[in-house]
Design a protein around this motif. Structure first.
Motif: not given
Length: 244
Positions: A213-237
């Motif tokens: 994900f283009p995180l730095r650019e999104s933050l610089d543009r002022g987007l609201h970004i939350g960090l997620g684990t995606d417990i269905s598609g990710g290996p850790s809760a």
């Protein structure tokens, strides 16, 4: 989806769903996740049970019943019978969660949840957009997660997922877009202008979408970004593992 749809279909069994949801919410709380955004399944009774479980265990949550009605992409054994059924059951969930005993402080909130563009007909997305306008609830959905899903939306509508959600009335200040790996400059501007948010799930993006994900650019543009684990598609809760 060869594994996901058969597994989700099992949540029609409320005993199975209850065991999983109690374990899930407890595990997330133990890992420090005090607020969660949940895609449940297309089963209304089991989704109500998830809302009950979050409230009972004291976790702030946004809970949505997954809507998916497109017969060309969803298997016969796991899809809504029609757009009308999906919309009606989504509306019933909204009323149920808002009326939950002990939920006067709105610890648990309902969400309209079109699974993603490939699984939803135009009729369903437009109807859910109308429901959002009428109720003011949250929206959660997948957005441009993989190159396949991103291209699917462009081939179908001639525009990105972000633009389609806007046209369908599904992009609001209370919208959470999962992943959004393939958004471009125009998409970022649209998301920012709407005040919508992205749930950035770095582990599952690498494991499942093979993308970053283009995180730095999104933050610089002022987007609201939350960090997620995606417990269905990710290996850790653990949110700490996602941060690392």
């Amino acid at each position: 989806m060869g594994h996901t749809f058969p597994l989700e279909a099992r949540y029609e069994d409320l005993e199975f769903a209850g065991d999983v949801y109690r374990s899930l919410v407890s595990a997330l709380l133990a890992n420090g996740t005090t607020t969660a955004v949940y895609f449940a399944t297309r089963h209304l009774p089991a989704t109500k049970l998830l809302a009950d479980t979050c409230l009972g265990l004291g976790q702030r949550a946004v809970v949505g019943r997954v809507a998916m009605d497109d017969a060309s992409t969803c298997p016969d054994f796991y899809r809504d019978r029609s757009a009308a059924v999906a919309i009606a059951e989504t509306e019933e969930l909204i009323h149920y969660i808002r009326a939950l005993a002990g939920n006067g402080d709105s610890l648990v909130l309902p969400a309209v949840t079109p699974r993603f563009i490939p699984s939803c007909t135009d009729e369903l997305m437009i109807g859910l957009g109308d429901l959002v306008a009428a109720t003011g609830v949250h929206v959660q959905t997948h957005c441009s997660e993989s190159d396949w899903a991103h291209s699917f939306g462009i081939d179908r509508f001639g525009r990105s997922d972000t633009k389609t959600y806007r046209e369908m009335g599904l992009l609001t200040r209370r919208t959470v877009l999962a992943h959004a790996n393939f958004i471009d400059d125009d998409d970022m501007e649209i998301i920012s202008s709407a005040g919508a948010a992205v749930a950035h799930c770095p582990l599952s993006n690498v494991y499942f979408a093979n993308a970053v994900f283009p995180l730095r650019e999104s933050l610089d543009r002022g987007l609201h970004i939350g960090l997620g684990t995606d417990i269905s598609g990710g290996p850790s809760a653990s949110m700490f593992n996602a941060a690392r």
